[in-house]
Scaffold this motif. Structure first.
Motif, short mmCIF file in Angstrom:
data_model
loop_
_atom_site.label_atom_id
_atom_site.label_comp_id
_atom_site.label_asym_id
_atom_site.label_seq_id
_atom_site.Cartn_x
_atom_site.Cartn_y
_atom_site.Cartn_z
N VAL A 23 0.86 -1.18 0.00
CA VAL A 23 0.00 0.00 0.00
C VAL A 23 0.90 1.24 0.00
O VAL A 23 1.73 1.41 0.89
N GLN A 79 -3.61 -8.06 2.63
CA GLN A 79 -4.26 -6.76 2.62
C GLN A 79 -4.58 -6.30 4.04
O GLN A 79 -4.31 -5.15 4.41
N TYR A 91 -2.97 -2.91 5.84
CA TYR A 91 -3.77 -1.77 6.29
C TYR A 91 -3.73 -1.61 7.81
O TYR A 91 -3.81 -0.48 8.32
N ARG A 141 -7.68 2.62 -0.09
CA ARG A 141 -8.06 1.62 0.90
C ARG A 141 -8.52 0.31 0.25
O ARG A 141 -9.09 -0.54 0.94
#
Length: 427
Positions: free
Chosen positions: A331, A394, A398, A413
């Motif tokens: 990310v 993921q 996050y 997101r």
């Protein structure tokens, strides 16, 4: 070995992180590096496109291998300069780097050798380009021929939008010399993926697949960026599809470059569209992707350094690499306002709290001032996690993002959303 990595982004941090772990590496420098790279290598204040400075440093310090990260110095001929000085370098010559430095060159090569790609035209005249657009209709893709930092591509949903993009480049000179010629090509339907392979001039050593997220906003909305996140492997790249990409695109491309008198050494990064008829080539990059490199380095179990040396030495034939079966997902955290105007010099806290055995925070646009880490670029961090599934990677990524205290930054997101949906559906 004494190794110098050239560059200052998240890709270069990932490369330094992997090279520093090699038992063969006795000394590692990075020019110019960043605050995160400084944890793995000694940063030296030489710009990535300061060819004279890099060659002089490599000579003075008897560097055994220079690993060139970004496309700019490759297109400018840094590898040629280093080789002329008797210094081993990983990456293509300037002649071979035209595959990325000129989209028109790449498209013409594909057309001449039957490599599947989108139908296209090359233009330096705005009126001729607009006539081509009107004949083809929309959606249609307008690309600056040269290097434009990932921002020279417009996927136009209407003829008017395509004509505005043509005027931006050819009339308003938005991209300078990089946009003095345009490639206008058909819009391809399907799912995008990236595929990477090392090449030593003859031999192709397959690496892995990834899927990038270029648009700035959730749901693939907003303008294109240098990349807001990625994951590897890409489920759309099945073993059968990977075999087709190698047979129909990568091997013919490498053979075509040799035939053209500019054998390719380094990493081939094929940007692909996987459609109903199979893979088509969108673009070739001549370096590791950013943020794809972060995911590849997290998954790589083998020592990276011997593979880079073998590519430079023409000795990949008997090399094999091992990979973690898990998914790696990155990310990107960017400065508020990116890819437009954004503030520099804002402080980032909580980086130590974000890292764990399964999470590495790669730095891109950062610098250290005393005990403070400051943001200096548009794309600033690459929070990268491993997981048994895309959904697990993921979730870990996050969770780490949420431990970072940086009110002046943002991220998408939904990185990995296609693969998570596929997992949820059981396919």
């Amino acid at each position: 070995m004494k190794v110098l990595v050239v560059g200052s982004g998240g890709r270069e941090h990932a490369l330094c992180w992997a090279i520093a772990a090699s038992p063969l590496c006795e000394k590692l420098w990075c020019a110019p590096g960043n605050a995160g790279i400084a944890q793995d290598a000694e940063c030296v204040a030489i710009g990535a496109e300061d060819l004279d400075g890099i060659v002089a440093f490599a000579r003075e310090h008897a560097v055994d291998l220079v690993v060139v990260g970004p496309e700019g110095p490759l297109v400018l001929g840094l590898v040629d300069r280093l080789n002329d000085a008797g210094i081993r370098a990983f990456g293509p010559s300037a002649a071979a780097a035209r595959l990325e430095g000129s989209k028109g060159f790449m498209k013409d090569l594909c057309a001449a050798h039957g490599i599947p790609t989108a139908a296209y035209g090359r233009f330096t005249d705005a009126a001729a380009a607009k006539a081509f657009v009107r004949e083809r209709g929309a959606p249609i893709v307008v690309k600056a021929d040269g290097l434009a930092a990932g921002k020279g591509v417009v996927v136009a949903e209407s003829v008017a939008e395509a004509e505005a993009a043509i005027d931006d480049a050819l009339v308003a000179n938005r991209f300078g010399d990089a946009g003095a010629e345009l490639v206008v090509e058909e819009f391809l339907e399907g799912e995008e993926a990236s595929y990477f392979a090392l090449v030593d001039g003859k031999t192709v050593l397959p690496l892995a697949s990834a899927q990038d997220h270029k648009r700035v906003g959730d749901g693939d909305t907003g303008p294109n960026t240098g990349g807001m996140g990625a994951y590897s492997p890409a489920p759309v790249m099945t073993p059968e599809m990977e075999a087709r990409v190698l047979d129909e695109i990568v091997h013919p491309l490498v053979a075509a470059m040799t035939e053209a008198g500019c054998p390719f050494k380094g990493v081939v990064f094929a940007g692909l569209m996987i459609g109903e008829s199979g893979p088509k080539l969108i673009e070739i990059n001549v370096r590791f992707g950013d943020p794809e490199c972060q995911t590849l380095m997290m998954r790589l179990r083998s020592d990276l350094l011997p593979a880079l040396v073998a590519s430079a030495d023409g000795a990949l034939a008997h090399l094999d690499l091992r990979w973690h079966p898990e998914t790696a997902l990155c990310v990107v955290m960017a400065a508020n306002g990116y890819p437009g105007d954004y503030a520099k010099g804002t402080e980032i806290r909580g980086l130590d709290a974000a890292a764990s055995d399964d999470v590495t925070v790669f730095h891109a646009g950062t610098k250290r001032e005393a005990e403070r880490i400051l943001a200096t670029g548009g794309r600033v961090l690459g929070v990268t996690a491993l997981g048994a599934s895309v959904a697990e990677a993921q979730a870990r990524a996050y969770a780490a993002v949420d431990r970072i205290d940086w009110p002046d930054g943002f991220c998408r997101r939904d990185i990995g959303w296609r693969a998570v949906a596929r997992e949820t559906a059981g396919g």
